[in-house]
Scaffold this motif. Structure first.
Motif, PDB file in Angstrom:
ATOM      1  N   TYR A 142       0.882  -1.173   0.000  1.00 47.37           N
ATOM      2  CA  TYR A 142       0.000   0.000   0.000  1.00 47.37           C
ATOM      3  C   TYR A 142       0.913   1.215   0.000  1.00 47.37           C
ATOM      4  O   TYR A 142       0.933   2.002   0.942  1.00 47.37           O
ATOM      5  N   ASP A 157      -4.202   8.385   1.611  1.00 46.79           N
ATOM      6  CA  ASP A 157      -4.757   7.506   0.584  1.00 46.79           C
ATOM      7  C   ASP A 157      -4.288   6.059   0.796  1.00 46.79           C
ATOM      8  O   ASP A 157      -5.085   5.123   0.652  1.00 46.79           O
ATOM      9  N   ALA A 158      -3.026   5.868   1.142  1.00 44.72           N
ATOM     10  CA  ALA A 158      -2.507   4.509   1.386  1.00 44.72           C
ATOM     11  C   ALA A 158      -3.220   3.883   2.589  1.00 44.72           C
ATOM     12  O   ALA A 158      -3.568   2.698   2.558  1.00 44.72           O
ATOM     13  N   ARG A 160      -6.262   4.646   3.624  1.00 38.56           N
ATOM     14  CA  ARG A 160      -7.634   4.361   3.159  1.00 38.56           C
ATOM     15  C   ARG A 160      -7.681   3.063   2.351  1.00 38.56           C
ATOM     16  O   ARG A 160      -8.589   2.250   2.524  1.00 38.56           O
ATOM     17  N   ARG A 161      -6.702   2.882   1.451  1.00 42.62           N
ATOM     18  CA  ARG A 161      -6.677   1.659   0.639  1.00 42.62           C
ATOM     19  C   ARG A 161      -6.522   0.431   1.529  1.00 42.62           C
ATOM     20  O   ARG A 161      -7.169  -0.591   1.316  1.00 42.62           O
ATOM     21  N   PHE A 162      -5.671   0.538   2.550  1.00 42.64           N
ATOM     22  CA  PHE A 162      -5.510  -0.576   3.484  1.00 42.64           C
ATOM     23  C   PHE A 162      -6.816  -0.812   4.240  1.00 42.64           C
ATOM     24  O   PHE A 162      -7.295  -1.938   4.349  1.00 42.64           O
ATOM     25  N   SER A 164      -9.820  -0.161   3.446  1.00 45.54           N
ATOM     26  CA  SER A 164     -10.920  -0.634   2.603  1.00 45.54           C
ATOM     27  C   SER A 164     -10.931  -2.157   2.448  1.00 45.54           C
ATOM     28  O   SER A 164     -11.932  -2.730   2.050  1.00 45.54           O
ATOM     29  N   MET A 165      -9.847  -2.799   2.822  1.00 45.12           N
ATOM     30  CA  MET A 165      -9.762  -4.262   2.722  1.00 45.12           C
ATOM     31  C   MET A 165     -10.447  -4.955   3.904  1.00 45.12           C
ATOM     32  O   MET A 165     -10.634  -6.161   3.890  1.00 45.12           O
ATOM     33  N   ASN A 171     -13.169   3.473   6.936  1.00 43.03           N
ATOM     34  CA  ASN A 171     -12.359   3.864   5.784  1.00 43.03           C
ATOM     35  C   ASN A 171     -12.205   5.380   5.788  1.00 43.03           C
ATOM     36  O   ASN A 171     -12.693   6.082   4.917  1.00 43.03           O
TER      37      ASN A 171
END
Length: 192
Positions: A142, A157-158, A160-162, A164-165, A171
């Motif tokens: 990420y 953003d990184a 958030r991407r993590f 979201s999993m 999130n």
């Protein structure tokens, strides 16, 4: 934990021909009797001590924590520990797992290659804690682009991407205790 291992090691019954019995004996710890291996359904102070040592060794228990109950979460942590250290992966805590746990806790090298800060970090924060989060996220794919210690839009953003999993995480792009636990869990799995 050292007391537990020492008591266990002195409890092998020597037979007349010098052989050691292969069954694991009952172990007495602080007035309580513990039958090894420890497994699903066991409860008490000894289980709490095992859980505490697992967490200290970098194997988190994010759902129930150190509650003194050997349930599925503790079993999974034991299995991850056994896998990481080349033991038979059975989810049971017997003499080999206890000895390896003692050895790991007594090493001078850091157990966690990616230490994570406590507290809450969000956009605008700066420092070593942010750098630690950035390194961990990059290791887990990420990538925040820069490991500069600045919690900017790319780091948010990184995160958030993590987040979201995992449905259990908000999130929101904010690093806090829940996100920390899930990052630690992924790091342990990834490093094993």
């Amino acid at each position: 934990m050292n007391d537990v291992v020492e008591v266990y090691n002195t409890q092998f019954v020597q037979q007349s021909d010098g052989d050691v019995e292969t069954s694991e004996p009952e172990t007495v710890i602080k007035g309580a009797s513990v039958q090894l291996p420890v497994s699903i359904g066991d409860e008490g102070e000894f289980v709490r001590e095992i859980q505490s040592d697992l967490v200290s060794a970098g194997f988190s228990l994010p759902q129930y924590g150190i509650d003194g109950i050997f349930g599925p979460e503790t079993r999974r942590a034991v299995m991850r520990f056994q896998k990481r250290y080349g033991l038979m992966v059975d989810g049971l805590v017997g003499s080999q797992t206890l000895n390896k746990l003692k050895e790991v806790l007594n090493t001078n090298k850091p157990i966690n290659e990616f230490p994570l800060p406590d507290g809450i970090l969000q956009e605008g924060d700066e420092g070593e804690g942010v750098r630690q989060v950035q390194r961990a996220l990059k290791h887990l794919n990420y990538d925040p682009t820069y490991i500069d210690g600045i919690y900017g839009p790319l780091t948010e953003d990184a995160v958030r991407r993590f987040q979201s999993m995992y449905s259990a995480l908000a999130n929101d792009g904010i690093y806090g205790p829940n996100t920390r636990e899930f990052i630690e869990m992924e790091l342990v799995d990834d490093l094993s």
